[in-house]
Design a protein around this motif. Structure first.
Motif, PDB file in Angstrom:
ATOM      1  N   GLU A   1       0.835  -1.205   0.000  1.00  0.00           N
ATOM      2  CA  GLU A   1       0.000   0.000   0.000  1.00  0.00           C
ATOM      3  C   GLU A   1       0.870   1.256   0.000  1.00  0.00           C
ATOM      4  OE1 GLU A   1      -3.955  -1.624   2.394  1.00  0.00           O
ATOM      5  OE2 GLU A   1      -2.215  -0.874   3.497  1.00  0.00           O
ATOM      6  N   LEU A   2       1.982   1.205   0.729  1.00  0.00           N
ATOM      7  CA  LEU A   2       2.906   2.338   0.732  1.00  0.00           C
ATOM      8  C   LEU A   2       3.516   2.537  -0.642  1.00  0.00           C
ATOM      9  CD1 LEU A   2       4.607   4.510   2.217  1.00  0.00           C
ATOM     10  CD2 LEU A   2       6.290   2.697   2.659  1.00  0.00           C
ATOM     11  N   VAL A   3       3.988   1.462  -1.245  1.00  0.00           N
ATOM     12  CA  VAL A   3       4.655   1.564  -2.539  1.00  0.00           C
ATOM     13  C   VAL A   3       3.685   2.053  -3.609  1.00  0.00           C
ATOM     14  CG1 VAL A   3       5.911   0.270  -4.324  1.00  0.00           C
ATOM     15  CG2 VAL A   3       6.327  -0.214  -1.904  1.00  0.00           C
TER      16      VAL A   3
ATOM     17  N   ALA B   1       4.660  -1.525 -12.237  1.00  0.00           N
ATOM     18  CA  ALA B   1       5.629  -0.597 -11.663  1.00  0.00           C
ATOM     19  C   ALA B   1       5.849  -0.891 -10.179  1.00  0.00           C
ATOM     20  CB  ALA B   1       5.159   0.849 -11.849  1.00  0.00           C
ATOM     21  N   VAL B   2       4.761  -1.191  -9.469  1.00  0.00           N
ATOM     22  CA  VAL B   2       4.864  -1.527  -8.048  1.00  0.00           C
ATOM     23  C   VAL B   2       5.630  -2.830  -7.867  1.00  0.00           C
ATOM     24  CG1 VAL B   2       3.533  -2.245  -6.021  1.00  0.00           C
ATOM     25  CG2 VAL B   2       2.822  -0.244  -7.353  1.00  0.00           C
ATOM     26  N   HIS B   3       5.331  -3.814  -8.708  1.00  0.00           N
ATOM     27  CA  HIS B   3       6.031  -5.103  -8.617  1.00  0.00           C
ATOM     28  C   HIS B   3       7.527  -4.930  -8.873  1.00  0.00           C
ATOM     29  CE1 HIS B   3       6.364  -9.514  -8.852  1.00  0.00           C
ATOM     30  NE2 HIS B   3       7.267  -9.277  -9.789  1.00  0.00           N
ATOM     31  N   ARG B   4       7.871  -4.143  -9.889  1.00  0.00           N
ATOM     32  CA  ARG B   4       9.291  -3.919 -10.191  1.00  0.00           C
ATOM     33  C   ARG B   4      10.005  -3.236  -9.027  1.00  0.00           C
ATOM     34  NH1 ARG B   4       7.171  -2.667 -15.379  1.00  0.00           N
ATOM     35  NH2 ARG B   4       7.147  -0.441 -14.883  1.00  0.00           N
ATOM     36  N   ALA B   5       9.320  -2.291  -8.402  1.00  0.00           N
ATOM     37  CA  ALA B   5       9.921  -1.566  -7.285  1.00  0.00           C
ATOM     38  C   ALA B   5      10.142  -2.494  -6.093  1.00  0.00           C
ATOM     39  CB  ALA B   5       9.034  -0.391  -6.885  1.00  0.00           C
TER      40      ALA B   5
ATOM     41  N   ASN C   1      14.097  -5.975  -3.033  1.00  0.00           N
ATOM     42  CA  ASN C   1      13.993  -7.248  -2.302  1.00  0.00           C
ATOM     43  C   ASN C   1      12.916  -7.199  -1.227  1.00  0.00           C
ATOM     44  OD1 ASN C   1      16.109  -8.591  -3.715  1.00  0.00           O
ATOM     45  ND2 ASN C   1      17.622  -7.528  -2.455  1.00  0.00           N
ATOM     46  N   MET C   2      11.787  -6.564  -1.563  1.00  0.00           N
ATOM     47  CA  MET C   2      10.698  -6.432  -0.588  1.00  0.00           C
ATOM     48  C   MET C   2       9.443  -7.209  -0.991  1.00  0.00           C
ATOM     49  SD  MET C   2      11.805  -4.719   1.946  1.00  0.00           S
ATOM     50  CE  MET C   2      10.302  -4.254   2.823  1.00  0.00           C
ATOM     51  N   LEU C   3       9.529  -8.057  -2.016  1.00  0.00           N
ATOM     52  CA  LEU C   3       8.348  -8.817  -2.432  1.00  0.00           C
ATOM     53  C   LEU C   3       7.809  -9.698  -1.305  1.00  0.00           C
ATOM     54  CD1 LEU C   3       9.203  -9.913  -6.092  1.00  0.00           C
ATOM     55  CD2 LEU C   3       7.268  -8.509  -5.366  1.00  0.00           C
TER      56      LEU C   3
ATOM     57  N   ILE D   1      12.103   3.433  -0.096  1.00  0.00           N
ATOM     58  CA  ILE D   1      12.834   3.566  -1.357  1.00  0.00           C
ATOM     59  C   ILE D   1      12.044   2.920  -2.490  1.00  0.00           C
ATOM     60  CG2 ILE D   1      14.926   2.868  -2.600  1.00  0.00           C
ATOM     61  CD1 ILE D   1      16.450   3.179   0.048  1.00  0.00           C
ATOM     62  N   ALA D   2      11.388   1.803  -2.195  1.00  0.00           N
ATOM     63  CA  ALA D   2      10.535   1.162  -3.205  1.00  0.00           C
ATOM     64  C   ALA D   2       9.432   2.103  -3.662  1.00  0.00           C
ATOM     65  CB  ALA D   2       9.946  -0.129  -2.647  1.00  0.00           C
ATOM     66  N   MET D   3       8.865   2.854  -2.721  1.00  0.00           N
ATOM     67  CA  MET D   3       7.831   3.817  -3.101  1.00  0.00           C
ATOM     68  C   MET D   3       8.381   4.863  -4.076  1.00  0.00           C
ATOM     69  SD  MET D   3       5.697   6.602  -0.866  1.00  0.00           S
ATOM     70  CE  MET D   3       7.060   7.749  -1.054  1.00  0.00           C
ATOM     71  N   THR D   4       9.602   5.351  -3.798  1.00  0.00           N
ATOM     72  CA  THR D   4      10.185   6.339  -4.721  1.00  0.00           C
ATOM     73  C   THR D   4      10.476   5.710  -6.076  1.00  0.00           C
ATOM     74  OG1 THR D   4      12.494   5.953  -4.046  1.00  0.00           O
ATOM     75  CG2 THR D   4      11.227   7.548  -2.769  1.00  0.00           C
ATOM     76  N   LEU D   5      10.861   4.423  -6.089  1.00  0.00           N
ATOM     77  CA  LEU D   5      11.125   3.753  -7.364  1.00  0.00           C
ATOM     78  C   LEU D   5       9.846   3.587  -8.180  1.00  0.00           C
ATOM     79  CD1 LEU D   5      13.677   0.924  -6.450  1.00  0.00           C
ATOM     80  CD2 LEU D   5      14.107   3.232  -7.286  1.00  0.00           C
ATOM     81  N   ALA D   6       8.731   3.383  -7.489  1.00  0.00           N
ATOM     82  CA  ALA D   6       7.458   3.210  -8.191  1.00  0.00           C
ATOM     83  C   ALA D   6       7.060   4.466  -8.957  1.00  0.00           C
ATOM     84  CB  ALA D   6       6.360   2.829  -7.204  1.00  0.00           C
ATOM     85  N   GLN D   7       7.632   5.600  -8.595  1.00  0.00           N
ATOM     86  CA  GLN D   7       7.371   6.833  -9.348  1.00  0.00           C
ATOM     87  C   GLN D   7       8.039   6.811 -10.713  1.00  0.00           C
ATOM     88  OE1 GLN D   7       7.685   9.764  -5.554  1.00  0.00           O
ATOM     89  NE2 GLN D   7       7.674  10.810  -7.513  1.00  0.00           N
ATOM     90  N   GLU D   8       9.017   5.918 -10.871  1.00  0.00           N
ATOM     91  CA  GLU D   8       9.731   5.754 -12.142  1.00  0.00           C
ATOM     92  C   GLU D   8      10.323   7.068 -12.635  1.00  0.00           C
ATOM     93  OE1 GLU D   8       6.817   3.666 -14.659  1.00  0.00           O
ATOM     94  OE2 GLU D   8       7.879   1.807 -14.145  1.00  0.00           O
ATOM     95  N   THR D   9      11.034   7.730 -11.752  1.00  0.00           N
ATOM     96  CA  THR D   9      11.709   8.978 -12.104  1.00  0.00           C
ATOM     97  C   THR D   9      13.172   8.705 -12.441  1.00  0.00           C
ATOM     98  OG1 THR D   9      12.360   9.438  -9.825  1.00  0.00           O
ATOM     99  CG2 THR D   9      10.212  10.273 -10.542  1.00  0.00           C
TER     100      THR D   9
END
Length: 279
Positions: free
Chosen positions: A96-98, A119-123, A128-130, A150-158
């Protein structure tokens, strides 16, 4: 690749000027670390780069345009920021956070999509948070919690990620774990990483580019091996030290001088030998 620069940037709170007339270019595709003494303006500068702090003068320029004139969601598609010690609502799961990282891509007309899910899955996979995605964030260890953010920031795909002291309150193992993750993201994806670190030796180990801040401006900027010297440490941190090389990575390593209370038993100032109290 996008560009991020400042032009005659002045920052402050009330009448207190923290950064004055600063011109800075962030190298793209590299890891940049801001260093400096407490209160020098590292975090203030980072927040202004993310448009979280309005300048008193000058501009932050993103892709050639004043960032203040770019829409909030458009900025969030280009820059992701992780503030220091972010607060997590009770009971929120990692997934939910990501998923919050996909907010810039959603609207009333564009609901959750397969693209968002991927995108969430990739993050989660990259951090390593799956295996932890259904766990409550507040139930995780400090290092795991930081990986979730950090996964949440990655989900932004910036292309660019800004982090304010991402290793704060983490033990040594988790500090290295988080910094290794950011290094891998830079190496594999070419993401630009800009962060504030207090540990000078870790900054030297992980940064391609170090920005030392003093007296409201940049005291020095460049590769750690080119600019981190005894003189820089003395001028920026008011601390005497020796600078040698990290035996594992060959990067500069600062060895602070003591207060005269301890000496090496072998009478040297080397890296080996037991320490005993001075008479």
């Amino acid at each position: 690749m996008q560009t991020l620069t400042t032009k005659d940037l002045t920052l402050g709170y009330g009448d207190n000027i923290i950064i004055d007339d600063l011109n800075l270019a962030i190298p793209q595709g590299e890891i940049t670390v801001f260093i400096g003494s407490n209160g020098c303006g590292k975090s203030t500068l980072l927040r202004s780069l993310a448009r979280l702090l309005k300048p008193k003068g000058g501009d932050v320029v993103l892709d050639g345009e004043d960032i203040a004139k770019i829409g909030t969601k458009e900025v969030a598609k280009k820059l992701a920021i992780l503030p220091q010690s972010p607060a997590t609502p009770d009971g929120l799961s990692v997934k939910e956070l990501v998923k919050q990282g996909r907010h810039p891509y959603r609207s009333f007309l564009k609901q959750w999509s397969k693209e968002d899910e991927h995108a969430v899955h990739r993050a989660l996979e990259a951090t390593n948070m799956l295996d932890f995605q259904d766990r409550a964030v507040d139930s995780l260890s400090g290092g795991q919690r930081q990986r979730a953010w950090i996964a949440m920031t990655l989900a932004q795909e910036t292309d660019t990620i800004l982090l304010d002291e991402p290793t704060t309150y983490l033990d040594m193992t988790h500090q290295i774990d988080v910094l290794d993750l950011l290094f891998e993201l830079n190496e594999k994806d070419g993401r630009t990483v800009v962060m504030v670190l207090h540990d000078l030796n870790l900054a030297c180990r992980y940064a391609h580019n170090v920005v030392a801040i003093k007296d409201k401006s940049v005291f020095a900027q460049g590769k750690p091996e080119e600019i981190v010297t005894c003189n820089l440490v003395h001028e920026v941190f008011q601390m005497k030290c020796d600078v040698t090389f990290d035996p594992m990575f060959g990067t500069p390593m600062c060895i602070p001088h003591g207060r005269g209370r301890c000496v090496f038993a072998n009478g040297t100032n080397g890296l080996s030998g037991s320490r005993t109290a001075a008479n």
